[in-house]
Design a protein around this motif. Structure first.
Motif, PDB file in Angstrom:
ATOM      1  N   VAL A 116       0.848  -1.191   0.000  1.00  0.00           N
ATOM      2  CA  VAL A 116       0.000   0.000   0.000  1.00  0.00           C
ATOM      3  C   VAL A 116       0.881   1.237   0.000  1.00  0.00           C
ATOM      4  CG1 VAL A 116      -1.745   1.299   1.283  1.00  0.00           C
ATOM      5  CG2 VAL A 116      -1.848  -1.194   1.212  1.00  0.00           C
ATOM      6  N   GLN A 117       0.530   2.191  -0.845  1.00  0.00           N
ATOM      7  CA  GLN A 117       1.270   3.451  -0.945  1.00  0.00           C
ATOM      8  C   GLN A 117       0.447   4.572  -0.319  1.00  0.00           C
ATOM      9  OE1 GLN A 117       1.907   4.837  -4.952  1.00  0.00           O
ATOM     10  NE2 GLN A 117       3.583   6.203  -4.371  1.00  0.00           N
ATOM     11  N   GLY A 118       1.090   5.349   0.537  1.00  0.00           N
ATOM     12  CA  GLY A 118       0.423   6.500   1.132  1.00  0.00           C
ATOM     13  C   GLY A 118      -0.738   6.150   2.018  1.00  0.00           C
ATOM     14  N   GLY A 119      -0.799   4.920   2.500  1.00  0.00           N
ATOM     15  CA  GLY A 119      -1.850   4.510   3.420  1.00  0.00           C
ATOM     16  C   GLY A 119      -3.182   4.198   2.787  1.00  0.00           C
ATOM     17  N   ARG A 120      -3.291   4.307   1.436  1.00  0.00           N
ATOM     18  CA  ARG A 120      -4.611   4.086   0.847  1.00  0.00           C
ATOM     19  C   ARG A 120      -4.588   3.488  -0.565  1.00  0.00           C
ATOM     20  NH1 ARG A 120      -6.030   8.224  -2.659  1.00  0.00           N
ATOM     21  NH2 ARG A 120      -4.574   9.972  -2.731  1.00  0.00           N
ATOM     22  N   ILE A 121      -3.488   3.605  -1.285  1.00  0.00           N
ATOM     23  CA  ILE A 121      -3.440   3.119  -2.660  1.00  0.00           C
ATOM     24  C   ILE A 121      -2.830   1.722  -2.683  1.00  0.00           C
ATOM     25  CG2 ILE A 121      -2.555   3.512  -4.980  1.00  0.00           C
ATOM     26  CD1 ILE A 121      -2.378   6.488  -4.287  1.00  0.00           C
ATOM     27  N   VAL A 122      -3.605   0.744  -3.139  1.00  0.00           N
ATOM     28  CA  VAL A 122      -3.112  -0.628  -3.237  1.00  0.00           C
ATOM     29  C   VAL A 122      -2.268  -0.765  -4.496  1.00  0.00           C
ATOM     30  CG1 VAL A 122      -3.749  -3.059  -3.466  1.00  0.00           C
ATOM     31  CG2 VAL A 122      -5.066  -1.561  -1.948  1.00  0.00           C
ATOM     32  N   VAL A 123      -0.976  -1.042  -4.312  1.00  0.00           N
ATOM     33  CA  VAL A 123      -0.055  -1.172  -5.438  1.00  0.00           C
ATOM     34  C   VAL A 123      -0.056  -2.604  -5.963  1.00  0.00           C
ATOM     35  CG1 VAL A 123       2.361  -0.972  -6.154  1.00  0.00           C
ATOM     36  CG2 VAL A 123       1.382   0.686  -4.532  1.00  0.00           C
ATOM     37  N   SER A 124      -0.085  -3.569  -5.071  1.00  0.00           N
ATOM     38  CA  SER A 124      -0.100  -4.970  -5.475  1.00  0.00           C
ATOM     39  C   SER A 124      -0.693  -5.811  -4.358  1.00  0.00           C
ATOM     40  CB  SER A 124       1.311  -5.469  -5.810  1.00  0.00           C
ATOM     41  OG  SER A 124       2.126  -5.473  -4.649  1.00  0.00           O
ATOM     42  N   LYS A 125      -1.171  -6.995  -4.739  1.00  0.00           N
ATOM     43  CA  LYS A 125      -1.703  -7.923  -3.747  1.00  0.00           C
ATOM     44  C   LYS A 125      -1.443  -9.349  -4.225  1.00  0.00           C
ATOM     45  CE  LYS A 125      -5.834  -9.306  -1.159  1.00  0.00           C
ATOM     46  NZ  LYS A 125      -7.264  -9.027  -0.860  1.00  0.00           N
ATOM     47  N   ARG A 126      -0.880 -10.145  -3.337  1.00  0.00           N
ATOM     48  CA  ARG A 126      -0.622 -11.550  -3.636  1.00  0.00           C
ATOM     49  C   ARG A 126      -1.315 -12.418  -2.588  1.00  0.00           C
ATOM     50  NH1 ARG A 126       5.904 -11.587  -5.021  1.00  0.00           N
ATOM     51  NH2 ARG A 126       5.802 -10.189  -6.847  1.00  0.00           N
ATOM     52  N   ILE A 127      -1.827 -13.542  -3.056  1.00  0.00           N
ATOM     53  CA  ILE A 127      -2.486 -14.494  -2.161  1.00  0.00           C
ATOM     54  C   ILE A 127      -1.608 -15.734  -2.031  1.00  0.00           C
ATOM     55  CG2 ILE A 127      -4.541 -15.877  -1.724  1.00  0.00           C
ATOM     56  CD1 ILE A 127      -5.076 -12.914  -1.649  1.00  0.00           C
ATOM     57  N   GLY A 128      -1.368 -16.145  -0.806  1.00  0.00           N
ATOM     58  CA  GLY A 128      -0.621 -17.368  -0.534  1.00  0.00           C
ATOM     59  C   GLY A 128      -1.395 -18.222   0.440  1.00  0.00           C
ATOM     60  N   SER A 129      -0.807 -19.289   0.874  1.00  0.00           N
ATOM     61  CA  SER A 129      -1.468 -20.154   1.858  1.00  0.00           C
ATOM     62  C   SER A 129      -0.430 -20.889   2.687  1.00  0.00           C
ATOM     63  CB  SER A 129      -2.402 -21.155   1.167  1.00  0.00           C
ATOM     64  OG  SER A 129      -1.664 -22.056   0.360  1.00  0.00           O
ATOM     65  N   VAL A 130      -0.828 -21.263   3.873  1.00  0.00           N
ATOM     66  CA  VAL A 130      -0.006 -22.100   4.747  1.00  0.00           C
ATOM     67  C   VAL A 130      -0.866 -23.285   5.180  1.00  0.00           C
ATOM     68  CG1 VAL A 130       1.492 -20.266   5.597  1.00  0.00           C
ATOM     69  CG2 VAL A 130      -0.665 -20.728   6.762  1.00  0.00           C
ATOM     70  N   THR A 131      -0.226 -24.425   5.394  1.00  0.00           N
ATOM     71  CA  THR A 131      -0.947 -25.614   5.837  1.00  0.00           C
ATOM     72  C   THR A 131      -0.431 -26.032   7.211  1.00  0.00           C
ATOM     73  OG1 THR A 131      -1.295 -26.385   3.570  1.00  0.00           O
ATOM     74  CG2 THR A 131      -1.480 -28.028   5.320  1.00  0.00           C
ATOM     75  N   ARG A 193       3.263   9.947  -0.657  1.00  0.00           N
ATOM     76  CA  ARG A 193       3.543   9.252  -1.921  1.00  0.00           C
ATOM     77  C   ARG A 193       4.786   8.377  -1.816  1.00  0.00           C
ATOM     78  NH1 ARG A 193       2.035  14.252  -4.171  1.00  0.00           N
ATOM     79  NH2 ARG A 193       4.235  14.859  -4.341  1.00  0.00           N
ATOM     80  N   ALA A 194       5.747   8.804  -1.000  1.00  0.00           N
ATOM     81  CA  ALA A 194       7.005   8.066  -0.875  1.00  0.00           C
ATOM     82  C   ALA A 194       6.973   7.041   0.259  1.00  0.00           C
ATOM     83  CB  ALA A 194       8.157   9.038  -0.655  1.00  0.00           C
ATOM     84  N   SER A 195       5.822   6.867   0.893  1.00  0.00           N
ATOM     85  CA  SER A 195       5.704   5.942   2.019  1.00  0.00           C
ATOM     86  C   SER A 195       4.945   4.691   1.589  1.00  0.00           C
ATOM     87  CB  SER A 195       4.969   6.615   3.184  1.00  0.00           C
ATOM     88  OG  SER A 195       5.687   7.755   3.635  1.00  0.00           O
ATOM     89  N   PHE A 196       5.520   3.541   1.860  1.00  0.00           N
ATOM     90  CA  PHE A 196       4.927   2.267   1.473  1.00  0.00           C
ATOM     91  C   PHE A 196       4.810   1.353   2.689  1.00  0.00           C
ATOM     92  CE2 PHE A 196       6.603   4.020  -2.367  1.00  0.00           C
ATOM     93  CZ  PHE A 196       5.750   3.590  -3.378  1.00  0.00           C
ATOM     94  N   GLU A 197       3.837   0.437   2.614  1.00  0.00           N
ATOM     95  CA  GLU A 197       3.635  -0.556   3.660  1.00  0.00           C
ATOM     96  C   GLU A 197       3.424  -1.927   3.034  1.00  0.00           C
ATOM     97  OE1 GLU A 197       1.047   1.866   6.945  1.00  0.00           O
ATOM     98  OE2 GLU A 197       0.316   1.762   4.880  1.00  0.00           O
ATOM     99  N   LEU A 198       3.918  -2.934   3.697  1.00  0.00           N
ATOM    100  CA  LEU A 198       3.635  -4.319   3.338  1.00  0.00           C
ATOM    101  C   LEU A 198       2.686  -4.859   4.400  1.00  0.00           C
ATOM    102  CD1 LEU A 198       4.013  -6.998   1.830  1.00  0.00           C
ATOM    103  CD2 LEU A 198       6.126  -7.352   3.138  1.00  0.00           C
TER     104      LEU A 198
END
Length: 215
Positions: A116-131, A193-198
């Protein structure tokens, strides 16, 4: 989705000016603003997505029908330059508990990793799983999951003119001597704009998300 953070971690902090003994956001002895920020994304688990409850039958929400409960914990991250990108890698534990210990059983749980960029814009999303594997007679199980994010370093770097406005030394008596440059809408927008979160959390159904939010 509510992106208010419940877990936050930063890495490879780079001071934009000499910090001395002042705290971030305070004026230093030279009249500049102390700022600590990083091109690395902060890593967090969004509210209501850090745990999951599975019912049996699935359409029930009665506490007596709870089958498995799991939560994400021990989130840790590293960050490094890879070419023109800043790459963050995160590991986390999924700890699960079932209510019936009879028989060996595997439970697969989906999770997301969103940049997520700037606390609101989703840049990418990946789905994974754990068993998570439960041995016969075992009520608890755990497994480690991972997620990563690659962010262009130039996108996560403040423009020189914005950095200069933040770092500029201010003299007593000047009109803006006591003003926080971060209160300037242009500066604030550039920092966002220059702040990103995972962001990492369980990929919940609408019913599961509602259950977490209202229980």
């Amino acid at each position: 989705m509510n992106f208010r953070k419940t877990i936050r971690a930063a890495c490879l902090l780079s001071p934009l000016i000499v910090m001395g003994c002042s705290r971030e956001g305070e004026f230093d002895s030279t009249g500049g603003i102390n700022v600590v920020r990083s091109a690395c994304p902060a890593v967090a688990v969004p509210t209501y997505t850090g745990d999951i409850t599975i019912f049996s039958p699935e359409n029930s929400s009665d506490s007596r029908a709870i089958d498995v409960v799991a939560n994400i914990t021990n989130v840790k991250s590293t960050c490094a330059d890879v070419g023109a990108d800043v790459v963050a890698n995160a590991n986390f534990d999924v700890q699960a508990r079932r209510t019936n210990a009879t028989g060996a059983r595997d439970i697969t749980l989906p999770y997301f990793a969103t940049v997520v960029q700037g606390g609101r814009i989703v840049v990418s999303k990946r789905i994974g799983s754990v068993t998570v594997r439960f041995a016969d007679g075992q009520l608890r199980g755990s497994i480690t999951g991972s997620a990563s994010a690659a962010i262009n370093r130039s996108a996560a770097t403040l423009p020189p003119e914005i950095e200069e406005r933040i770092r500029r030394k201010r003299k007593a008596g000047e009109l803006d001597a006591a003003l926080d440059p971060m209160a300037d809408p242009e500066v604030k927008a550039a920092v966002a704009r220059a702040s990103f979160e995972l962001l990492i959390g369980f990929q919940l159904t609408q019913a599961q998300l509602q259950y977490n939010a209202t229980r």
